[in-house]
Design a protein around this motif. Structure first.
Motif, PDB file in Angstrom:
ATOM      1  N   SER A   1       4.657  -8.919  -0.343  1.00  0.00           N
ATOM      2  CA  SER A   1       3.764  -9.079  -1.482  1.00  0.00           C
ATOM      3  C   SER A   1       2.461  -9.691  -1.005  1.00  0.00           C
ATOM      4  O   SER A   1       2.408 -10.322   0.060  1.00  0.00           O
ATOM      5  N   PHE A   2       1.423  -9.505  -1.779  1.00  0.00           N
ATOM      6  CA  PHE A   2       0.128 -10.064  -1.467  1.00  0.00           C
ATOM      7  C   PHE A   2      -0.114 -11.330  -2.283  1.00  0.00           C
ATOM      8  O   PHE A   2       0.356 -11.457  -3.413  1.00  0.00           O
TER       9      PHE A   2
ATOM     10  N   SER B   1       1.170  -2.459   5.848  1.00  0.00           N
ATOM     11  CA  SER B   1       1.372  -3.597   6.727  1.00  0.00           C
ATOM     12  C   SER B   1       1.506  -3.118   8.166  1.00  0.00           C
ATOM     13  O   SER B   1       2.069  -2.056   8.424  1.00  0.00           O
TER      14      SER B   1
ATOM     15  N   GLN C   1      -1.502   0.483  -3.754  1.00  0.00           N
ATOM     16  CA  GLN C   1      -0.615   0.740  -2.621  1.00  0.00           C
ATOM     17  C   GLN C   1      -0.909  -0.253  -1.492  1.00  0.00           C
ATOM     18  O   GLN C   1      -2.069  -0.574  -1.207  1.00  0.00           O
ATOM     19  N   ALA C   2       0.136  -0.733  -0.851  1.00  0.00           N
ATOM     20  CA  ALA C   2       0.008  -1.733   0.210  1.00  0.00           C
ATOM     21  C   ALA C   2       0.491  -1.171   1.539  1.00  0.00           C
ATOM     22  O   ALA C   2       1.358  -0.294   1.592  1.00  0.00           O
TER      23      ALA C   2
ATOM     24  N   ASN D   1      -2.358  -6.928   6.781  1.00  0.00           N
ATOM     25  CA  ASN D   1      -1.936  -6.351   5.509  1.00  0.00           C
ATOM     26  C   ASN D   1      -3.146  -5.751   4.809  1.00  0.00           C
ATOM     27  O   ASN D   1      -4.228  -6.340   4.815  1.00  0.00           O
TER      28      ASN D   1
ATOM     29  N   GLN E   1      -7.651  -1.208  -3.538  1.00  0.00           N
ATOM     30  CA  GLN E   1      -8.070  -1.733  -4.832  1.00  0.00           C
ATOM     31  C   GLN E   1      -8.762  -0.679  -5.696  1.00  0.00           C
ATOM     32  O   GLN E   1      -8.818  -0.803  -6.915  1.00  0.00           O
TER      33      GLN E   1
ATOM     34  N   GLU F   1       5.352  -1.821  -1.801  1.00  0.00           N
ATOM     35  CA  GLU F   1       4.500  -2.411  -2.834  1.00  0.00           C
ATOM     36  C   GLU F   1       5.158  -3.584  -3.534  1.00  0.00           C
ATOM     37  O   GLU F   1       5.212  -3.671  -4.756  1.00  0.00           O
TER      38      GLU F   1
ATOM     39  N   ARG G   1      -4.388  -3.669   1.119  1.00  0.00           N
ATOM     40  CA  ARG G   1      -4.072  -3.161  -0.208  1.00  0.00           C
ATOM     41  C   ARG G   1      -5.277  -2.392  -0.741  1.00  0.00           C
ATOM     42  O   ARG G   1      -6.416  -2.857  -0.647  1.00  0.00           O
TER      43      ARG G   1
ATOM     44  N   SER H   1       3.037   2.248   5.248  1.00  0.00           N
ATOM     45  CA  SER H   1       3.122   1.990   3.817  1.00  0.00           C
ATOM     46  C   SER H   1       4.328   1.113   3.515  1.00  0.00           C
ATOM     47  O   SER H   1       5.406   1.293   4.080  1.00  0.00           O
TER      48      SER H   1
END
Length: 214
Positions: free
Chosen positions: A207-208, A37, A34-35, A54, A58, A201, A56, A198
């Protein structure tokens, strides 16, 4: 995006010295991959400044009160590129971790001072002042409290102009996946506020970059 909404709005006390049912609620938006920002306000008396941030997730292990992830800070004045750090988190669940940090130069008074910055902490403050919240059952509360400690820089050296000596007091909302936090470091500007939402994703314009964590 679906998210588990917890009906109970307030935590309850649990009986017994070592309750076994105090794991936090399993929120859909607090999961691996889940990301999020948003921004971190790093203003000082000399200037107003905010970095885009940002995050995320892991890894996440609710049973052991653990999670980890990466944090990417953009538009950092002294860095030529975005600065990425790897952090590990402690989930306050009254089983593995309490509201009292007990390390990283944070006293119980520092803990209370920062936790009370979150409105969602208000129903808990009396019990936390009494025993660190050990007798609270947080499993049905719609907020999850955490500490995030950055462990190392992923893509830059220590000369990037940032310090990771401190840590974040974090409050996560299970209702909408929003994150609020305050950075604590006795040698940095106090109460630097982290505000994250949130994202979808990578499904809608976010995007990452790819980083290999050693």
């Amino acid at each position: 995006m679906p998210v588990r909404v917890v009906e109970n709005s307030a935590p309850s006390q649990v009986s017994g010295a070592n309750p076994g049912h105090t794991s936090p609620p399993a929120c859909t938006l607090l999961s691996v991959g889940q990301a999020f920002s948003g921004t971190q306000n790093v203003s000082s008396q000399q200037k107003d400044e905010a970095w885009r941030v940002n995050v995320r997730i892991q890894g996440c292990d609710l049973d052991h009160g653990y999670l980890c992830g990466t944090m990417e800070a953009l538009n950092v004045p002294m860095a030529d590129t975005p600065v990425v750090t790897f952090w590990e988190g402690e989930i306050v669940d009254a089983k593995n971790y309490t509201f009292f940090t007990g390390k990283w130069e944070a006293s119980p008074e520092d803990d209370i001072r920062h936790w009370t910055k979150f409105p969602s902490f208000s129903p808990l403050v009396g019990q936390v002042e009494a025993d660190g919240g050990k007798s609270l059952d947080l499993s049905n509360y719609q907020y999850i409290f955490m500490r995030w400690k950055e462990q190392y820089f992923v893509n830059v050296g220590t000369d990037c102009g940032l310090t990771i000596a401190g840590f974040y007091y974090v409050c996560f909302s299970c209702n909408d996946g929003s994150i609020n936090g305050f950075y604590y470091d006795p040698n940095s500007s106090p109460f630097q506020k982290l505000e994250l939402k949130s994202t979808n994703e990578g499904r809608s314009g976010f995007s990452f970059s790819s980083y290999e964590l050693q």
